[in-house]
Design an enzyme around this catalytic site. Structure first.
Site, PDB file in Angstrom:
ATOM      1  N   ARG A  85       0.863  -1.182   0.000  1.00  0.00           N
ATOM      2  CA  ARG A  85       0.000   0.000   0.000  1.00  0.00           C
ATOM      3  C   ARG A  85       0.900   1.234   0.000  1.00  0.00           C
ATOM      4  O   ARG A  85       1.767   1.399   0.860  1.00  0.00           O
ATOM      5  CB  ARG A  85      -0.876   0.013   1.248  1.00  0.00           C
ATOM      6  CG  ARG A  85      -1.773   1.252   1.307  1.00  0.00           C
ATOM      7  CD  ARG A  85      -2.368   1.446   2.674  1.00  0.00           C
ATOM      8  NE  ARG A  85      -3.224   2.637   2.691  1.00  0.00           N
ATOM      9  CZ  ARG A  85      -3.388   3.402   3.759  1.00  0.00           C
ATOM     10  NH1 ARG A  85      -2.750   3.138   4.884  1.00  0.00           N
ATOM     11  NH2 ARG A  85      -4.182   4.445   3.710  1.00  0.00           N
ATOM     12  N   ARG A 112      -9.208  14.778  12.755  1.00  0.00           N
ATOM     13  CA  ARG A 112      -8.992  15.783  11.709  1.00  0.00           C
ATOM     14  C   ARG A 112     -10.251  16.629  11.535  1.00  0.00           C
ATOM     15  O   ARG A 112     -11.365  16.124  11.600  1.00  0.00           O
ATOM     16  CB  ARG A 112      -8.638  15.115  10.380  1.00  0.00           C
ATOM     17  CG  ARG A 112      -7.367  14.322  10.421  1.00  0.00           C
ATOM     18  CD  ARG A 112      -7.112  13.634   9.087  1.00  0.00           C
ATOM     19  NE  ARG A 112      -6.321  12.420   9.277  1.00  0.00           N
ATOM     20  CZ  ARG A 112      -6.368  11.369   8.488  1.00  0.00           C
ATOM     21  NH1 ARG A 112      -7.185  11.347   7.456  1.00  0.00           N
ATOM     22  NH2 ARG A 112      -5.624  10.319   8.733  1.00  0.00           N
ATOM     23  N   GLU A 152      -9.492  -3.850   2.037  1.00  0.00           N
ATOM     24  CA  GLU A 152      -8.414  -3.214   1.293  1.00  0.00           C
ATOM     25  C   GLU A 152      -7.281  -4.188   1.006  1.00  0.00           C
ATOM     26  O   GLU A 152      -6.648  -4.119  -0.050  1.00  0.00           O
ATOM     27  CB  GLU A 152      -7.906  -1.992   2.062  1.00  0.00           C
ATOM     28  CG  GLU A 152      -8.946  -0.879   2.154  1.00  0.00           C
ATOM     29  CD  GLU A 152      -8.503   0.268   3.045  1.00  0.00           C
ATOM     30  OE1 GLU A 152      -7.885   1.201   2.517  1.00  0.00           O
ATOM     31  OE2 GLU A 152      -8.782   0.222   4.253  1.00  0.00           O
TER      32      GLU A 152
END
Length: 405
Positions: free
Chosen positions: A95, A245, A388
């Site tokens: 990744r 965030r 993923e």
């Protein structure tokens, strides 16, 4: 007789961690998985789980760097007869968070690829250096084996320029590679395709809004299997409210904090990336804890949840407008897959858009992809667990197979 190489080792190297899975691509079966964390600290931790039988094993000892970490992973795999020297290992898939505009597909890694990933460090200073360290270490361990980079940004490179460009001076933007790249691409690719399968249709026939809601969170608009817009931008800071965030803010907030708050650029960076979002609003970034506090009447937690949902609804509405026709909305990742109150609240009030959630279906906990909207709903609402690692393994193996390696 030498066995056909059908296994792929997937590596996800962070700044102080390595996550890994070994998969057999004949059927996508997982053979082993694990995590090395706190690399470089006084006490590191390696947890390895063989998935073909046997108990999980754990080490707690100093692991100085990624090279030592990957050697420890190789030893654990070898203990189960799955070592890196196995002739059944076809490739290692990595990744890589930022591939810029150049990398639009999975790519066999060579010196030129490494150099380009390194050139992208200024736009991914937290992620690309760690990804490079993992790649170089794996290449040193198995220099004869194909190593493939699968980029988080690749799925989003199909965005039209009208969606990808910021409305700033073109020369300045091009000089400094400033544009919207998007992230979580392997998840959005997998989930949008899996959603089409759930509907019994081909990806090319389906328009999907994917909501990847974890500690990091992003949305994407996928038309016929192709991404046309996504919420994260130059970095993973833009877009939805996340665990730590801020997501979208007026850029002038930064100037204001510099001028009035006497904060440095680094201090503002830490504020927006690590001290904002849910944790900045209520002191918790775990949605389970926030819901518990709400149930107890905590007003700060309730406000944080309401802000989170408000931003989510805005993106659902915006991407509905971008797509024109929506066949499904898919919730995925830790919060999206497990937090029924988030799914219910995100869709509530959007009945005129054809959206609704069935309370009973929504409350079911399951690891399976499923529809949670009532039969009468014009737009399907789905929960689709992301994978993923499988996506990276499939892309890696397909590339190596096509190259005849």
């Amino acid at each position: 007789m030498t066995p056909t190489p059908t296994r792929v080792l997937v590596l996800n190297s962070g700044s102080s961690s390595v996550k890994y899975q070994l998969l057999d691509m004949r059927d996508g079966a997982r053979l082993a998985q694990g995590l090395v964390e706190r690399i470089g600290e006084e006490t590191s931790r390696l947890k390895h789980t063989p998935l073909t039988g046997g108990e999980s094993r754990e080490q707690n000892r100093p692991i100085a760097d990624h090279e030592e970490a990957l050697k420890a992973v190789a030893e654990e795999l070898a203990h189960d007869g799955l070592g890196l020297d196995s002739p059944e290992l076809a490739a290692i898939g990595h990744r890589v968070v930022h591939g810029g505009k150049f990398f639009t597909q999975p790519t066999v890694i060579d010196d030129a690829v490494l150099a380009e990933v390194e050139r992208l460090i200024p736009v991914a200073p937290l992620h690309n250096p760690a990804n490079l360290t993992g790649i170089r270490t794996a290449m040193a361990l198995r220099p004869d084996l194909p190593q493939v980079a699968v980029f988080d940004t690749a799925f989003h490179t199909t965005m039209p320029e009208s969606a990808a460009r910021y409305a700033i001076d073109v020369k300045t933007a091009d000089e400094h590679r400033i544009q919207r790249y998007g992230f979580h691409g392997t998840s959005h690719a997998y989930v949008s395709r899996r959603t089409a399968e759930l509907l019994g249709r081909e990806p090319e026939e389906v328009n999907v809004i994917v909501l990847h809601l974890g500690n990091g969170a992003s949305a994407s608009a996928v038309r016929g299997g192709v991404c046309v817009d996504t919420s994260m931008g130059l970095t993973p800071l833009e877009g939805l409210v996340m665990g730590t965030r801020s997501g979208d803010v007026d850029p002038a907030v930064i100037f204001h904090l510099m001028r009035v708050g006497n904060m440095s650029a680094d201090e503002i960076d830490v504020l927006l990336n690590k001290k904002s979002g849910l944790i900045g609003l209520c002191g918790d970034n775990d949605m389970r804890e926030i819901r518990r506090r709400i149930d107890e009447g905590d007003r700060e937690a309730k406000l944080a949840f309401d802000i989170y949902i408000h931003r989510l609804k805005k993106y659902i509405g915006a991407y509905y407008a971008v797509l024109g026709r929506v066949d499904a909305i898919a919730f995925t990742a830790g919060v999206g897959e497990n937090a029924a109150p988030v799914r219910e609240a995100a869709v509530a009030g959007l009945e005129e858009l054809g959206l609704a959630v069935d309370g009973e279906l929504n409350s079911v906990r399951s690891d399976e992809a499923r529809i949670i909207s009532p039969e009468y709903a014009r737009v399907a609402v789905a929960v689709v667990p992301t994978d993923e690692e499988l996506e990276i393994a499939q892309q890696t193996y397909a590339l190596v197979e096509a190259a005849g390696r």
